[in-house]
Motif scaffolding. Structure first.
Motif, mmCIF file in Angstrom:
data_model
loop_
_atom_site.group_PDB
_atom_site.id
_atom_site.type_symbol
_atom_site.label_atom_id
_atom_site.label_comp_id
_atom_site.label_asym_id
_atom_site.label_seq_id
_atom_site.Cartn_x
_atom_site.Cartn_y
_atom_site.Cartn_z
ATOM 1 N N VAL A 17 0.883 -1.167 0.000
ATOM 2 C CA VAL A 17 0.000 0.000 0.000
ATOM 3 C C VAL A 17 0.917 1.211 0.000
ATOM 4 N N ILE A 18 0.745 2.077 -0.995
ATOM 5 C CA ILE A 18 1.565 3.282 -1.081
ATOM 6 C C ILE A 18 0.678 4.464 -0.708
ATOM 7 N N GLY A 19 1.009 5.087 0.405
ATOM 8 C CA GLY A 19 0.205 6.157 0.985
ATOM 9 C C GLY A 19 -0.128 5.781 2.409
ATOM 10 N N GLY A 20 -0.233 6.783 3.281
ATOM 11 C CA GLY A 20 -0.417 6.483 4.688
ATOM 12 C C GLY A 20 -1.592 7.156 5.355
ATOM 13 N N ALA A 35 -3.029 -11.380 3.435
ATOM 14 C CA ALA A 35 -1.802 -11.256 2.646
ATOM 15 C C ALA A 35 -0.722 -10.664 3.546
ATOM 16 N N ASP A 36 0.494 -10.693 3.061
ATOM 17 C CA ASP A 36 1.621 -10.048 3.731
ATOM 18 C C ASP A 36 1.584 -8.584 3.296
ATOM 19 N N VAL A 37 1.259 -7.664 4.221
ATOM 20 C CA VAL A 37 0.994 -6.263 3.859
ATOM 21 C C VAL A 37 2.108 -5.339 4.339
ATOM 22 N N THR A 38 2.567 -4.491 3.414
ATOM 23 C CA THR A 38 3.543 -3.453 3.724
ATOM 24 C C THR A 38 2.972 -2.113 3.273
ATOM 25 N N VAL A 39 3.192 -1.079 4.066
ATOM 26 C CA VAL A 39 2.777 0.283 3.709
ATOM 27 C C VAL A 39 4.030 1.124 3.573
ATOM 28 N N ILE A 40 4.100 1.885 2.480
ATOM 29 C CA ILE A 40 5.189 2.846 2.295
ATOM 30 C C ILE A 40 4.564 4.225 2.158
ATOM 31 N N ALA A 41 5.003 5.144 3.010
ATOM 32 C CA ALA A 41 4.549 6.534 2.923
ATOM 33 C C ALA A 41 5.457 7.402 3.779
ATOM 34 N N TYR A 56 5.315 -1.300 8.117
ATOM 35 C CA TYR A 56 5.310 0.006 7.458
ATOM 36 C C TYR A 56 6.719 0.576 7.377
ATOM 37 N N ILE A 57 6.922 1.324 6.299
ATOM 38 C CA ILE A 57 8.213 1.957 6.036
ATOM 39 C C ILE A 57 7.937 3.436 5.806
ATOM 40 N N GLU A 58 8.447 4.274 6.703
ATOM 41 C CA GLU A 58 8.207 5.712 6.575
ATOM 42 C C GLU A 58 9.266 6.342 5.681
ATOM 43 N N LYS A 59 8.882 6.510 4.424
ATOM 44 C CA LYS A 59 9.743 7.163 3.434
ATOM 45 C C LYS A 59 8.887 7.501 2.225
ATOM 46 N N GLU A 60 9.386 8.382 1.390
ATOM 47 C CA GLU A 60 8.695 8.662 0.136
ATOM 48 C C GLU A 60 8.888 7.487 -0.798
ATOM 49 N N TYR A 61 7.879 7.238 -1.634
ATOM 50 C CA TYR A 61 7.989 6.182 -2.643
ATOM 51 C C TYR A 61 9.122 6.516 -3.600
ATOM 52 N N SER A 62 9.860 5.495 -4.014
ATOM 53 C CA SER A 62 10.864 5.685 -5.058
ATOM 54 C C SER A 62 10.822 4.491 -6.006
ATOM 55 N N PRO A 63 11.163 4.712 -7.274
ATOM 56 C CA PRO A 63 11.161 3.610 -8.236
ATOM 57 C C PRO A 63 11.966 2.429 -7.706
#
Length: 148
Positions: A17-20, A35-41, A56-63
Motif C-alpha cells: 500500500v503506497i500512501g499512509g 496477505a503479507d501487507v507493507t505500507v510505504i509513505a 510500514y516503512i516511513e519514506k517517500e515512494y521511489s522507483p
C-alpha cells in the motif's frame, strides 16, 4: 473500462500500500490477515501504525519499491505520482488499484459485506462510491432481518 467481479486468493501474496492516510487505512483492511501487507509513505497515520500484521516503512515512494510485490494499492494524493507507480507496476505485471483513477488500475475494490459466511460485493464500477456505501447499509439491514 470493463470490470468483472472476482474473488482473489491472497494466500502467500505480498501486498504493498503506497500512501499512509485515511484511504490507505480503509483499503488495507481488505488485505490484513489475508496477505503479507507493507505500507510505504512519508507520513503514516496512527491507525495504520496500530494495525496488527502490517509492516510500514516511513519514506517517500521511489522507483524500485514495487520489487517482490504481487498487488499494489496506490493511495497517495499526488495523481501524477500515482500514474507513474501504476506504469511501473504494469511493466512488472503487478496488479494495481489506484484510488485516484480507475483508468490507471487493473482492478477496483467493491464495497464488501461479510455476513454469516457469505461475502457480498457491491460496485458501480468506480462511478459512484457514495451510492455504493448507501446501498451497502441498506443490504446489511435487510440481511439482519433474515433468518439465513
Amino acid at each position: 473500462m470493463a470490470f468483472i467481479p472476482i474473488m482473489l486468493n491472497l494466500t502467500g501474496k505480498k501486498c504493498l500500500v503506497i500512501g499512509g492516510g485515511k484511504v490507505a487505512a480503509r483499503k488495507l483492511k481488505y488485505f490484513v490477515n489475508k496477505a503479507d501487507v507493507t505500507v510505504i509513505a512519508k507520513n503514516i497515520s496512527k491507525e495504520i501504525k496500530n494495525t496488527k500484521g502490517v509492516m510500514y516503512i516511513e519514506k517517500e515512494y521511489s522507483p524500485g519499491d514495487l520489487e517482490g510485490f504481487d498487488v499494489v494499492i496506490i493511495t497517495t494524493n499526488d495523481k501524477k505520482l500515482n500514474e507513474k507507480i501504476h506504469h511501473e507496476a504494469k511493466k512488472k505485471k503487478i496488479l494495481t488499484n489506484n484510488a485516484t483513477s480507475k483508468i490507471f488500475c487493473e482492478f477496483i475494490m467493491p464495497a464488501i459485506i461479510e455476513y454469516k459466511g457469505y461475502t457480498i460485493s457491491i460496485s458501480t464500477n468506480g462511478e459512484n462510491p457514495k451510492k455504493v456505501k448507501q446501498l451497502k447499509e441498506k443490504i446489511k439491514k435487510f440481511l439482519e432481518g433474515l433468518d439465513v
